[in-house]
Scaffold this motif. Structure first.
Motif, mmCIF file in Angstrom:
data_model
loop_
_atom_site.group_PDB
_atom_site.id
_atom_site.type_symbol
_atom_site.label_atom_id
_atom_site.label_comp_id
_atom_site.label_asym_id
_atom_site.label_seq_id
_atom_site.Cartn_x
_atom_site.Cartn_y
_atom_site.Cartn_z
ATOM 1 N N ALA A 124 0.969 -1.064 0.077
ATOM 2 C CA ALA A 124 0.052 0.012 0.091
ATOM 3 C C ALA A 124 0.917 1.266 -0.091
ATOM 4 O O ALA A 124 1.849 1.454 0.699
ATOM 5 C CB ALA A 124 -0.772 -0.027 1.138
ATOM 6 N N VAL A 125 0.744 2.220 -0.832
ATOM 7 C CA VAL A 125 1.200 3.469 -0.881
ATOM 8 C C VAL A 125 0.334 4.564 -0.385
ATOM 9 O O VAL A 125 -0.781 4.984 -0.841
ATOM 10 C CB VAL A 125 1.839 3.658 -2.127
ATOM 11 C CG1 VAL A 125 2.511 5.223 -2.255
ATOM 12 C CG2 VAL A 125 2.901 2.843 -2.882
ATOM 13 N N LEU A 126 0.628 5.177 0.833
ATOM 14 C CA LEU A 126 -0.300 6.048 1.341
ATOM 15 C C LEU A 126 0.354 7.547 1.601
ATOM 16 O O LEU A 126 1.619 7.499 1.707
ATOM 17 C CB LEU A 126 -0.725 5.490 2.755
ATOM 18 C CG LEU A 126 -1.063 3.949 3.043
ATOM 19 C CD1 LEU A 126 -1.041 3.768 4.282
ATOM 20 C CD2 LEU A 126 -2.419 3.804 2.293
ATOM 21 N N GLY A 127 -0.436 8.480 1.613
ATOM 22 C CA GLY A 127 0.005 9.794 1.861
ATOM 23 C C GLY A 127 -0.869 10.702 1.392
ATOM 24 O O GLY A 127 -2.096 10.487 0.567
ATOM 25 N N SER A 128 -0.838 11.913 1.749
ATOM 26 C CA SER A 128 -1.729 13.228 1.788
ATOM 27 C C SER A 128 -1.924 13.416 0.001
ATOM 28 O O SER A 128 -1.043 12.948 -0.706
ATOM 29 C CB SER A 128 -1.572 14.529 2.618
ATOM 30 O OG SER A 128 -0.336 14.879 1.920
ATOM 31 N N ASN A 129 -2.721 14.150 -0.254
ATOM 32 C CA ASN A 129 -2.900 14.793 -1.656
ATOM 33 C C ASN A 129 -1.434 15.425 -1.842
ATOM 34 O O ASN A 129 -1.145 16.380 -0.964
ATOM 35 C CB ASN A 129 -4.110 15.800 -1.683
ATOM 36 C CG ASN A 129 -5.101 15.337 -2.403
ATOM 37 O OD1 ASN A 129 -4.779 14.487 -3.500
ATOM 38 N ND2 ASN A 129 -6.525 15.750 -2.273
ATOM 39 N N GLY A 130 -1.140 15.474 -2.961
ATOM 40 C CA GLY A 130 0.233 16.057 -3.335
ATOM 41 C C GLY A 130 1.665 15.604 -2.710
ATOM 42 O O GLY A 130 2.700 15.944 -2.914
ATOM 43 N N ALA A 131 1.479 14.456 -2.071
ATOM 44 C CA ALA A 131 2.514 13.627 -1.376
ATOM 45 C C ALA A 131 3.491 13.225 -2.521
ATOM 46 O O ALA A 131 4.541 12.792 -2.152
ATOM 47 C CB ALA A 131 2.194 12.816 -0.532
ATOM 48 N N GLY A 132 3.059 12.976 -3.637
ATOM 49 C CA GLY A 132 3.921 12.507 -4.847
ATOM 50 C C GLY A 132 3.833 10.805 -5.096
ATOM 51 O O GLY A 132 4.286 10.336 -5.661
ATOM 52 N N LYS A 133 2.424 10.251 -4.791
ATOM 53 C CA LYS A 133 2.107 9.316 -5.124
ATOM 54 C C LYS A 133 1.910 8.861 -6.511
ATOM 55 O O LYS A 133 2.315 7.803 -7.040
ATOM 56 C CB LYS A 133 0.783 8.439 -4.086
ATOM 57 C CG LYS A 133 0.852 8.920 -2.654
ATOM 58 C CD LYS A 133 -0.606 8.555 -2.072
ATOM 59 C CE LYS A 133 -1.803 9.506 -2.506
ATOM 60 N NZ LYS A 133 -1.852 10.903 -2.269
ATOM 61 N N SER A 134 1.370 9.642 -7.196
ATOM 62 C CA SER A 134 1.109 9.320 -8.573
ATOM 63 C C SER A 134 2.442 9.630 -9.320
ATOM 64 O O SER A 134 2.565 8.990 -10.383
ATOM 65 C CB SER A 134 0.134 10.505 -9.209
ATOM 66 O OG SER A 134 -1.367 10.196 -8.757
ATOM 67 N N THR A 135 3.222 10.599 -8.874
ATOM 68 C CA THR A 135 4.514 11.049 -9.604
ATOM 69 C C THR A 135 5.213 9.653 -9.527
ATOM 70 O O THR A 135 5.971 9.143 -10.210
ATOM 71 C CB THR A 135 5.093 11.870 -9.005
ATOM 72 O OG1 THR A 135 4.354 13.139 -8.934
ATOM 73 C CG2 THR A 135 6.607 12.315 -9.527
#
Ligand code: ADP
Ligand code: MG
Length: 234
Positions: free
Chosen positions: A33-44
């Motif tokens: 699981a990759v977690l983090g707030s909006n803008g944390a860089g998950k999609s990048t």
């Protein structure tokens, strides 16, 4: 051999790194699981792994092979599949047409998709753009799953969907992991659901990894996850 291994990866836009020094790995038959707030860089991060975005530093290995400098289609040939955040389906084409675009015998792709998601069976002639959010996401996932990729990256599968739709998508991922031993990397806003399914978790904060550990590690440190989400955007 490790299905996917990411080492010290940096990626970003116009020469400015957004994701910095991220390392994690995904084994066959397991979920990260990759977690983090909006803008944390998950999609990048996911886009860089898939090759849609250049890797500025670090390596991406598929079963030991360094694919960091290979284009997206070459990585796809090596068995890496991405369901992008925007779903990647052709909205004007029907469900069946979307499935027939796949590099698999057309009828076989449609049959396999309906087997995975029986609900798609009665929607085959409907333009994809007219499906509900949950149905679109089923199609997006089916398009990728019928190719039986050994490594699957899924970006925000359940965002904005009704709980019942979320449940059936998670169930499909669970089946693919168990039956085909795929390695799955799941970016999720529903941290609780993702951690239930995941073996390991990567928590990103401002493009850097705050935690890489077992799902249990993350659940034992709710304060980290909380501050990650409340920490807001960059
Ligand atoms: N195409 C782009 N060009 C420039 N900056 C971008 C682009 N896409 C995303 N970013 C920036 O990169 C950061 C991380 O975005 P993203 O990876 O989409 O985060 P997440 O998926 O975790 O919400 C954000 O600050 C965002 O504004
Ligand atoms: Mg995103």
């Amino acid at each position: 051999m490790t299905a996917l291994c990411v080492e010290s990866l940096s990626a970003g836009y116009r020469g400015v790194p957004v994701v910095r020094g991220v390392s994690f790995s995904a084994e066959a038959g397991a979920v990260v699981a990759v977690l983090g707030s909006n803008g944390a860089g998950k999609s990048t991060l996911l886009n860089a792994i898939a090759g849609l975005l250049g890797v500025m530093a670090g390596t991406v290995r598929l079963r030991g092979q360094d694919v960091s400098r290979q284009p997206a289609h070459a990585r796809a040939r090596e068995g890496l599949a991405l369901v992008p955040q925007d779903r990647g389906i052709a909205r004007r084409l029907t469900v069946a047409e979307n499935l027939r675009l796949l590099p698999r015998r057309a009828g076989a792709a449609v049959d396999a998709a309906v087997e995975l998601f029986p609900a798609l069976g009665s929607l085959l002639r409907r333009p994809a753009g007219l499906l509900s959010g949950g149905e679109q996401q089923m199609l997006a996932l089916a398009r990728v799953l019928v190719l039986e990729p050994p490594v699957l990256l899924v970006d925000e599968m359940s965002a904005g969907l009704a709980p019942q739709a979320v449940e059936s998508l998670f169930e499909a991922v669970r089946r693919v992991v168990e039956q085909r031993r795929a390695a799955v990397v799941l970016v999720e806003q529903h941290a609780d659901l993702a951690l239930e399914l995941a073996d390991r978790a990567l928590v990103l904060r401002h493009g850097e990894q705050a935690i890489w550990g077992t799902a249990a590690d993350v659940l034992e440190h709710p304060e980290v996850l909380e501050s990650t989400y409340l920490g807001g955007t960059r």
